[in-house]
Design a protein around this motif. Sequence first.
Motif, short mmCIF file in Angstrom:
data_model
loop_
_atom_site.label_atom_id
_atom_site.label_comp_id
_atom_site.label_asym_id
_atom_site.label_seq_id
_atom_site.Cartn_x
_atom_site.Cartn_y
_atom_site.Cartn_z
N LYS A 176 0.82 -1.22 0.00
CA LYS A 176 0.00 0.00 0.00
C LYS A 176 0.86 1.27 0.00
O LYS A 176 0.56 2.23 -0.71
N ALA A 177 1.92 1.26 0.79
CA ALA A 177 2.78 2.44 0.89
C ALA A 177 3.42 2.76 -0.45
O ALA A 177 3.51 3.93 -0.86
N GLU A 178 3.85 1.72 -1.15
CA GLU A 178 4.47 1.92 -2.46
C GLU A 178 3.44 2.39 -3.48
O GLU A 178 3.71 3.29 -4.28
N LYS A 179 2.27 1.79 -3.44
CA LYS A 179 1.20 2.19 -4.36
C LYS A 179 0.84 3.66 -4.16
O LYS A 179 0.65 4.40 -5.13
N ASN A 180 0.76 4.08 -2.91
CA ASN A 180 0.42 5.48 -2.63
C ASN A 180 1.44 6.45 -3.19
O ASN A 180 1.11 7.60 -3.50
#
Length: 201
Positions: A176-180
């Motif tokens: 999720k952090a990378e996607k954001n």
Amino acid sequence: MTTFPKKIVLASGNQGKLNEFTSLFEQFGVEMVAQKTLGVEDVPETGTTFVENAIIKARHAAKVTGLPAIADDSGLVVDALGGAPGIYSARYAGEHGDSEGNITKLLSEMEGVSNRAAHFFCTLVFMQHSDDPVPLISQGKWKGNIQTERQGSDGFGYDPVFYVPTHECTAAEMAKAEKNKVSHRGKALVTLLDSMRQTFA
């Protein structure tokens, strides 16, 4: 010196979007509230572009609640389909928010198609009040390709069939952090935050 609003209504009932906005705005002491919790019903999206629909949604949420509002109008744009599903991404299969149905229809439409190029597009609009004559508008784009089958269980919407070449996985397989950081919404949010910092500096 003015400061960020203490509370902003998000003109969406999508929990995934609310989580993304909350994680970014909490560092500024801003409470993000989904419009449904404040009794705001969805407004008909009668615009023909992402910008028009985002403005319609932000103005409606701000008018009903009396709070500053942020609206997000996003969609998947597929080259081989002439830009479809585009602004109709959330209701591509007929029912709003039917992700499984939308993906099934997309894969059917793309069957046998060699050009799989696509991108996610996001428009964000921030309005301080419903009659705000100068809403802040930011946009973001995320390039990828349409898979022939679903992969991954995270994310939402078309993520399981949106392959990201730079990361060699689908959006539904990304942390999720990378996607954001790299997504269309993530990019648009960074731009919006910069504009808001200047506005409230």
